[in-house]
Design a protein around this motif. Structure first.
Motif, PDB file in Angstrom:
ATOM      1  N   UNK A  23      -2.431  -3.156  -1.567  1.00  0.00           N
ATOM      2  CA  UNK A  23      -2.218  -2.315  -0.581  1.00  0.00           C
ATOM      3  C   UNK A  23      -1.225  -1.370  -1.183  1.00  0.00           C
ATOM      4  N   UNK A  24      -0.057  -1.562  -1.810  1.00  0.00           N
ATOM      5  CA  UNK A  24       1.038  -1.000  -2.206  1.00  0.00           C
ATOM      6  C   UNK A  24       0.155  -0.020  -3.224  1.00  0.00           C
ATOM      7  N   UNK A  63       4.663  -8.503   3.444  1.00  0.00           N
ATOM      8  CA  UNK A  63       4.449  -9.119   1.940  1.00  0.00           C
ATOM      9  C   UNK A  63       4.615 -10.502   1.983  1.00  0.00           C
ATOM     10  N   UNK A  64       5.381 -11.146   2.911  1.00  0.00           N
ATOM     11  CA  UNK A  64       5.445 -12.440   3.034  1.00  0.00           C
ATOM     12  C   UNK A  64       4.047 -13.251   3.036  1.00  0.00           C
ATOM     13  N   UNK A  65       3.256 -12.476   3.944  1.00  0.00           N
ATOM     14  CA  UNK A  65       2.012 -13.319   4.353  1.00  0.00           C
ATOM     15  C   UNK A  65       0.975 -13.383   3.226  1.00  0.00           C
ATOM     16  N   UNK A  98       8.936   1.901   2.371  1.00  0.00           N
ATOM     17  CA  UNK A  98       8.948   1.677   0.681  1.00  0.00           C
ATOM     18  C   UNK A  98       8.268   3.086   0.067  1.00  0.00           C
ATOM     19  N   UNK A  99       7.561   4.003   0.488  1.00  0.00           N
ATOM     20  CA  UNK A  99       6.908   5.021  -0.024  1.00  0.00           C
ATOM     21  C   UNK A  99       8.059   6.171  -0.285  1.00  0.00           C
ATOM     22  N   UNK A 100       9.127   6.152   0.182  1.00  0.00           N
ATOM     23  CA  UNK A 100      10.107   7.167   0.184  1.00  0.00           C
ATOM     24  C   UNK A 100      10.451   7.802  -1.287  1.00  0.00           C
ATOM     25  N   UNK A 126      -1.132   5.469  -5.579  1.00  0.00           N
ATOM     26  CA  UNK A 126      -2.230   6.252  -6.052  1.00  0.00           C
ATOM     27  C   UNK A 126      -2.527   7.324  -5.094  1.00  0.00           C
ATOM     28  N   UNK A 127      -2.614   7.057  -3.769  1.00  0.00           N
ATOM     29  CA  UNK A 127      -2.777   8.106  -2.743  1.00  0.00           C
ATOM     30  C   UNK A 127      -1.707   9.314  -2.902  1.00  0.00           C
TER      31      UNK A 127
END
Length: 239
Positions: free
Chosen positions: A141-142, A131-133, A170-172, A147-148
């Protein structure tokens, strides 16, 4: 191989978040529809996902795709792959690459074919960028992965959702929410009445996180006396 798809009369479209129509029965004249035909239908559907107040055309177009059968899935996957995050903007396409990939992932869930589980799982479990880049790239992307996960929920892919939840990243929590919607409680999720929660919520206007470029702003936004104190490095607009 020649497939059968359905030609429905054009009407109007729907917003991107629209669900699949409840009635997917098709009673229109069938026509021969090969891969190029399906590709054109998929492109049209993805374009319709960015329109509003055209529910009839959106539903009709989606029924055409469903009627074409599972052969639609690899075409949608191909479109998803074409919209790589490094693709340059093209004024002839309906949206940014990140948005088009989001629409393709959404469509895989809307179609309702079990063949969509593997590609949706591949999307949901692919590594997220740092996320920092590039925060904009990370946000795109998140969103696509969220949505997936919704698509996996729609296809009742409980095993895949359990694996995503077990990965603990993060998707937990989103995976836990989708599992809860499928009747599987893995903990950490509870049903909240949104109207009741909003009615009981008390807004706190205090600025708890001022950045280094400006002091805290305790006044409530929306107040006629409220004026934003710009950062010291903000370019002057009074020129």
């Amino acid at each position: 191989m020649i497939l059968l798809c359905v030609a429905l009369s054009a009407g109007c479209a729907a917003p991107a978040e629209r669900d699949a129509p409840e009635d997917t029965a098709v009673d229109s004249q069938a026509i021969e529809c090969g891969k190029d035909c399906i590709q054109a239908m998929v492109n049209r559907q993805l374009a319709l996902m960015g329109e509003f107040d055209n529910d009839a055309e959106f539903d009709a177009s989606l029924r055409e795709l469903v009627a074409a059968g599972p052969a639609v899935v690899p075409v949608v996957v191909g479109v998803y792959k074409e919209w790589s995050v490094s693709a340059s903007p093209d004024p002839t396409v309906p949206a940014r690459p990140g948005e088009m990939r989001w629409r393709a992932a959404h469509l895989l869930g809307l179609l309702g074919f079990r063949d969509g589980i593997d590609p949706l799982n591949a999307i949901a479990t692919s590594p997220l960028p740092e996320p920092g880049k590039d925060e904009h790239l990370f946000a795109d992307e998140y969103r696509v992965r969220l949505r997936a996960i919704v698509g996996l929920e729609r296809l009742h892919a409980a095993d895949e959702l359990k694996a995503i939840h077990s990965a603990g990243d993060l998707l937990r929590t989103p995976a836990a929410a989708s599992l809860y919607a499928l009747g599987i409680d893995v903990g950490g999720i509870k049903l909240v009445d949104a109207r009741k929660a909003l009615a009981e919520d008390i807004a706190d206007a205090k600025d708890y996180n001022p950045n280094l470029g400006r002091p805290a702003q305790p006044d409530k936004p929306g107040d006629r006396k409220f004026k934003v104190t710009p950062r010291t490095d903000t370019p002057s607009t009074a020129r």
